[in-house]
Write an enzyme that holds these catalytic residues in place. Structure first.
Site, PDB file in Angstrom:
ATOM      1  N   HIS A 104      -3.403  -5.519   0.923  1.00 42.07           N
ATOM      2  CA  HIS A 104      -3.200  -5.885   2.323  1.00 42.07           C
ATOM      3  C   HIS A 104      -3.579  -7.353   2.491  1.00 42.07           C
ATOM      4  O   HIS A 104      -4.526  -7.843   1.867  1.00 42.07           O
ATOM      5  CB  HIS A 104      -4.089  -5.034   3.237  1.00 42.07           C
ATOM      6  CG  HIS A 104      -3.689  -3.603   3.321  1.00 42.07           C
ATOM      7  ND1 HIS A 104      -2.590  -3.184   4.024  1.00 42.07           N
ATOM      8  CD2 HIS A 104      -4.256  -2.486   2.794  1.00 42.07           C
ATOM      9  CE1 HIS A 104      -2.489  -1.874   3.939  1.00 42.07           C
ATOM     10  NE2 HIS A 104      -3.479  -1.422   3.187  1.00 42.07           N
ATOM     11  N   CYS A 126       0.832  -1.206   0.000  1.00 45.74           N
ATOM     12  CA  CYS A 126       0.000   0.000   0.000  1.00 45.74           C
ATOM     13  C   CYS A 126       0.869   1.261   0.000  1.00 45.74           C
ATOM     14  O   CYS A 126       1.564   1.521  -0.971  1.00 45.74           O
ATOM     15  CB  CYS A 126      -0.974  -0.042   1.166  1.00 45.74           C
ATOM     16  SG  CYS A 126      -2.370   1.090   0.976  1.00 45.74           S
TER      17      CYS A 126
END
Length: 508
Positions: free
Chosen positions: A435, A333
């Site tokens: 994630h 991310c």
């Protein structure tokens, strides 16, 4: 019939109330009860995306897993994610409402309280038991008038409270006594028991203190939970201070996670430690890096500011030097965004810095926008199916010829077709928006074997089974320890008595 309920509140953050709630959820689930966790407001950068693309705190996710049910934003209707030292991103019922200052949010509390009340009542009508969790400490006397997360929530639910105190930090009796005595009398009466948590040593040494705190407060100590090292997610970044900084030399692979000031979703890497050949460390200073096989830059709520932190601390130079010497680098991310050539924020979405050079290890550029992506994602990476979730602002554009990390095939249950992340030409630097990527055992084993091969080590078969099965074993063990050390029968009695009292009030 209205559900039974109990609420765990703590003397401070990281006292262990999340784990106590999870333990009771698993115990009740084992007894055949239909149980649901509930926390009206979470303040955490560790969040999760549900199957329909809604965002919630991770604590209620693992509590839901312990309860044998799917996570739902009703379990955590309000999530606060600190954006700056003064502003917070407010997520209500899974969707971003916007950024608010502390004062703005205090005014907003009165508006959201009724929504929280309705959601709680809905859950209480659908389940046999509701296990509530507070936030921080209930004794924040400056916030009591508008509270709907600690005693304010206990009033809404009309529920008894168990106070959880962390003995590992020291001063446990002072924190118990101070917490109780700072509360208004009506709220002191709600506290029906105390659990002392994270105890190490000879229990007989604690007995006289237990007797004295019971006499001083008039509240019984229902149990003393030992310090445990179970592999269950932590909600609060305070827990990072307990993570390893030194490599376990019995392991083949040394993996280092860089702890950023605004680190988010650090639970992404818990499953790496399940692999028997992997040592996972968390470092806050470049001098702690050593010579790892893999450096991970995690997600963050403030990518540009944390990138500047890495550059100011000279982490960037250390990581580049390690990479040149053969260390693999992985970004998730915000960490993926940092690995690129530059980050462009013309609309000041992330910060007042319009353009920031990245670490330059991937030929990609990130452009920020005000739209927040929250997806539950299914993709293909290295020829294997992987699942994860996305929580990010902005879009990352790959230079011509750059290989993507994965091919996304489904988001929030809907078919799609787009690319995610990037991989360097030598395959030593990778970045992804997914994630939970390391929660995919088969893919993770393949990636770790690539590192092993570079080191001249033989490949290992995937020795990790289902992540769900592993988590279940941890929840079962937590419930077992809970039952062995806490008077669970007394807690059930407290819940039964509270429900009977409420029923009598309604009929009179």
């Amino acid at each position: 019939m209205t559900a039974r309920s109990i609420m765990f509140q703590g003397t401070a953050s990281d006292s262990g109330k999340s784990w106590m709630a999870a333990a009771l959820c698993r115990y009740l689930y084992q007894q055949g009860e239909k149980v649901v966790p509930f926390k009206s407001q979470n303040m955490a950068l560790n969040s999760y995306i549900t199957a329909n693309g809604q965002e919630m705190g991770r604590a209620q996710v693992f509590q839901a897993e312990a309860a044998g049910i799917m996570p739902d934003v009703k379990m955590n209707p309000v999530l606060l994610k600190a954006s700056t030292s003064s502003d917070t991103q407010v997520v209500v019922k899974g969707k971003v409402l916007g950024d608010m200052s502390t004062l703005q949010y205090q005014d907003f509390k009165t508006k959201v309280r009724s929504e929280v009340t309705d959601i709680y009542q809905e859950l209480a009508s659908e389940y046999d038991d509701v296990v509530l969790e507070g936030a921080g400490s209930p004794a924040e006397i400056n916030l009591l008038d508008r509270d709907f997360v600690n005693m304010g929530m206990a009033d809404i639910a009309d529920t008894p409270v168990i106070l959880v105190a962390d003995i590992d930090k020291g001063g446990v009796f002072a924190s118990i006594y101070g917490t109780i005595k700072l509360l208004p009398e009506k709220h002191q009466k709600r506290i029906k028991g105390i659990i002392i948590n994270k105890f190490r040593g000879d229990l007989s040494m604690l007995e006289s203190g237990v007797d004295m705190i019971e006499a001083l407060t008039g509240v019984p100590v229902l149990g003393v939970m030992p310090y445990t090292d179970l592999k269950i997610d932590d909600e609060d970044s305070i827990a990072l201070s307990r993570k390893n900084k030194v490599m376990d030399v019995s392991k083949d692979l040394d993996v280092v996670v860089v702890v950023l000031p605004n680190i988010a979703n650090f639970t992404d890497f818990n499953s790496l430690a399940m692999h028997p050949d992997v040592s996972v460390r968390y470092v806050t200073d470049p001098n702690e890096l050593g010579t790892p096989d893999l450096v991970i830059i995690p997600g963050t709520k403030s990518t540009i500011n944390d990138l500047k932190y890495l550059q100011d601390k000279k982490f960037d130079q250390s990581i580049e030097s390690l990479h040149m010497r053969g260390t693999f680098v992985f970004g998730v991310c915000g960490g993926y965004q940092m690995l690129g050539k530059k980050l462009i924020d013309d609309n000041n979405v992330e910060s007042n810095i319009k353009e920031q050079p990245g670490l330059g290890l991937l030929d990609v550029t990130t452009y920020y926008s005000e739209n927040k992506t929250t997806n539950r994602t299914k993709a293909t990476a290295d020829g294997l199916e992987v699942n994860g979730y996305e929580i990010h602002m902005g879009k990352t554009v790959l230079d011509d010829g750059v290989k993507p990390f994965s091919h996304v095939e489904q988001t929030n249950g809907r078919s799609c077709d787009h690319l995610d992340g990037a991989v360097s030409s030598d395959q030593m630097v990778s970045g992804t928006y997914l994630h939970g990527i390391f929660d995919n055992p088969e893919w993770t084993r393949k990636y770790l074997n690539r590192i092993r091969s570079y080191k001249g080590l033989g490949s290992l078969k995937n020795v990790i089974g289902s992540l769900k099965d592993f988590k279940d074993s941890q929840y079962n063990e937590l419930a077992k320890i809970f039952v062995e050390n806490v008077d669970v029968d007394k807690i059930i009695d407290i819940m039964d008595q509270a429900r009977s009292t409420k029923k009598e009030r309604r009929s009179s």
